[in-house]
Motif scaffolding. Sequence first.
Motif, PDB file in Angstrom:
ATOM      1  N   CYS A  80      -1.717   0.071   0.590  1.00  0.00           N
ATOM      2  CA  CYS A  80      -2.679  -1.016   0.315  1.00  0.00           C
ATOM      3  C   CYS A  80      -3.273  -1.457   1.640  1.00  0.00           C
ATOM      4  O   CYS A  80      -2.549  -1.728   2.596  1.00  0.00           O
ATOM      5  N   PHE A  81      -4.596  -1.510   1.708  1.00  0.00           N
ATOM      6  CA  PHE A  81      -5.230  -1.857   2.975  1.00  0.00           C
ATOM      7  C   PHE A  81      -6.282  -2.946   2.842  1.00  0.00           C
ATOM      8  O   PHE A  81      -6.865  -3.357   3.836  1.00  0.00           O
ATOM      9  N   GLY A  82      -6.549  -3.423   1.631  1.00  0.00           N
ATOM     10  CA  GLY A  82      -7.605  -4.424   1.510  1.00  0.00           C
ATOM     11  C   GLY A  82      -7.417  -5.366   0.342  1.00  0.00           C
ATOM     12  O   GLY A  82      -6.679  -5.081  -0.609  1.00  0.00           O
ATOM     13  N   ARG A  83      -8.104  -6.485   0.432  1.00  0.00           N
ATOM     14  CA  ARG A  83      -8.087  -7.495  -0.629  1.00  0.00           C
ATOM     15  C   ARG A  83      -9.465  -8.135  -0.677  1.00  0.00           C
ATOM     16  O   ARG A  83     -10.100  -8.352   0.361  1.00  0.00           O
ATOM     17  N   ILE A  84      -9.930  -8.415  -1.903  1.00  0.00           N
ATOM     18  CA  ILE A  84     -11.204  -9.125  -2.060  1.00  0.00           C
ATOM     19  C   ILE A  84     -11.004 -10.320  -2.987  1.00  0.00           C
ATOM     20  O   ILE A  84     -10.302 -10.232  -3.990  1.00  0.00           O
ATOM     21  N   ASP A  85     -11.608 -11.445  -2.610  1.00  0.00           N
ATOM     22  CA  ASP A  85     -11.612 -12.667  -3.424  1.00  0.00           C
ATOM     23  C   ASP A  85     -13.058 -12.926  -3.839  1.00  0.00           C
ATOM     24  O   ASP A  85     -13.950 -12.963  -2.990  1.00  0.00           O
ATOM     25  N   ASP A  86     -13.275 -13.117  -5.153  1.00  0.00           N
ATOM     26  CA  ASP A  86     -14.660 -13.279  -5.605  1.00  0.00           C
ATOM     27  C   ASP A  86     -14.957 -14.715  -6.002  1.00  0.00           C
ATOM     28  O   ASP A  86     -14.094 -15.605  -5.931  1.00  0.00           O
TER      29      ASP A  86
END
Length: 764
Positions: A80-86
């Motif tokens: 896992c290398f990323g996260r996005i919050d919308d």
Amino acid sequence: MERRASSTARAEALRSEQSYVSMLYDRLDAVRRNAETALSQEHGRGAAGGTHQARLERDVFSHEHARRVAQLNAVERGLCFGRIDDTEDDTYYIGRVGLRDDQGELVLIDWRAPAARPFYIATPSDPGPLVRRRHLHTRGRTVVGLDDEVFDLARMSEPDRGTLVGEAALMAALRRERTGRMGDIVATIQAEQDQVIRSGMAGALVVQGGPGTGKTVAALHRAAYLLYAHRDTLERRGVLVVGPNAMFLRYIGQVLPSLGETDVVLTTVGELYPGVRATAADEPRTAVVKGGPRMVEVLRAAVRDRQRVPDGDLEVQVPTKTSVRGGVEVVVERMALRVDHATCVRARDRARAVRNPHNVARKLFVDSALTALALDEARRLDRPLEGDDLRYARAALWQTREVREALDALWPYLTPQRLLGDLFADPGALRSAGASLTPEERAALARPAGSPWTVDDVPLLDEAAELLGEDDAGARAAARRAAGRERAEAELYAREVLVVSGVADLEVMDAAALADRHDDGGPATTTAQRAERDRTWAYGHVIVDEAQELSAMAWRAIMRRVPARSLTIVGDIAQTGSAAGARSWGEMLDPYVGGRWREARLMINYRTPAEIMEVAADVLKAVAPDQEPPLSVRDGEAPPRALRVARDDLLPTLPHLVRSELTEIGEGRLAVLTCDARHGEVAAAIPEAASALTADALDSPAVVLTVTQAKGLEFDSVVIVEPGEILAQSPKGGQDLYVAITRATRRLTVLHTGDLPPALARLA
């Protein structure tokens, strides 16, 4: 106080993300166990028995389970290398494979899935639905770093703002520290970087930016954007990222899993030629000669010098009768074969005229010489050569050691390593090939045979490989024979399987068809793996960071790898430290793109405190008055300082100073920067600091580096040792000092024993 708050926020964010990543690895282990169990069960059902349909289904299921296990094993690193919050307050994690929990809910999105698209294409001016994007840096299964980008700070709650780390925390701090104009500056930073990220893939884009302007970050985000927007092209051809050293590649490599690491090759100029990993640097005068375009003609002349004819006629003594004495074959009679000088010259000129590379043209020369030798042999034996006799006679002569040695002496098969090593070790060869060079320049190239390769040698090896080529006819024939043997063995095994299983009598499948079904083409390799091994690979896009350091010969090697001329070139002419490096972008690029390159300038420095940048600007004005430093928009936490000590106290002072600075910066990183000659003794004085140029050296709280090694890196605190020595070590010493000063993002200390250089008068 603010520093402690930032450290607490980072620690809390790391704990939270570690909990989630640990859950993902637990889930990966469970899915992998299930796949391994299913594969074992398929294998346990045996190779025979059941209906034909059942056996085919078993083969298919086994193959699929094996592929799934291999896939799950391959994603262990950087799962896992990323996260996005919308804007809907939803959070999604991006990784190298998709995973679901026991209830079937998606807990990790495959980076190739449409749902992951916002992670790659969001930019400050067009964030889409995103409020925040977070990069997770892991080592093994441990989260070791985070970096946030915020697209809409106003939509974040105050508690969420308190969890910001990395770039986003810095941007948020900039907004807090000032009003009005600061908001405009932050918007300008984001617009500048957005222009770089979304610029079209075609053509050469130069990103010219001073220290702290975020040009490397922008270029890597551009790579991510291009890999996603042009996936078909770049998955097939790959992306090459060239950096100044292994430490820098490790530094930027923390974000590269999000770029699709199977499609990206990270390398240095010293590793461009397969099989060579050069890290040593030449002296400036030698680097200038090796890096100059005249070396193309020098190498061409060196190759022609190895295409010789004898002074007179060619004479070869070949054995005609042997006997065995004491178990050893002994030559008892010889025959002198002769080829006249004019025939030798015609054979050489004919081979040269086809304009093939040296090793490819060699076959034509050898064939001509063997024909002449065979005809002379037939004349002496009074034996006419008819039909295939000439071919057999030539083959027989080639099997004799004396003939091979004679022809190899005239037109040898050369490797780039042999050509270059022989050239630099032989003064006569250097005089002949280097007629366009001065005696001093030839002396700069001379070195003993067997010397280790330097970074500046690698472009020359690449150039030599182009001139020499490779006569791979023998290798291709051997590969065909090996493939034929493997195919015969596969069909034999398939026939045995058909007989044992009883399928042979049904005549529904033959051995060839079954062998085809199970031929997987060997171990699967990624685009990056294939490209890294193939010197002639044509990449879809190339990114060159610290590009101002590349010599003209290095640019030739780079351009061979990107025939479409799709490049992102990142650097700062004001920071050119290599004596063979760029004085202008046009000087390096125009020979390849004819002026058809575009430039994006980043002029706002949001990393280096204004107080430190003022010192750097003084140095730049002294050494490169035509270059403009970037505008710094941050105030520092402490003014830069100079500490003068007695010469005998210099080394004893360093450990205490380093410990004091580490206390000041908390969890930050510190670098001690020195001239090349003093690096060893300074490193010995601070044994707790890393000093070797390794990929993981930056994991240490403190590191001792030369200025060249520190290119492209940044540290919370920088201690510069004896700036006068850095100035004096090369013709580009002033640029080196400018680079050293601008590595600091919070604190700068200059330690010296004599008077400060005039350019540092502000510190006095």
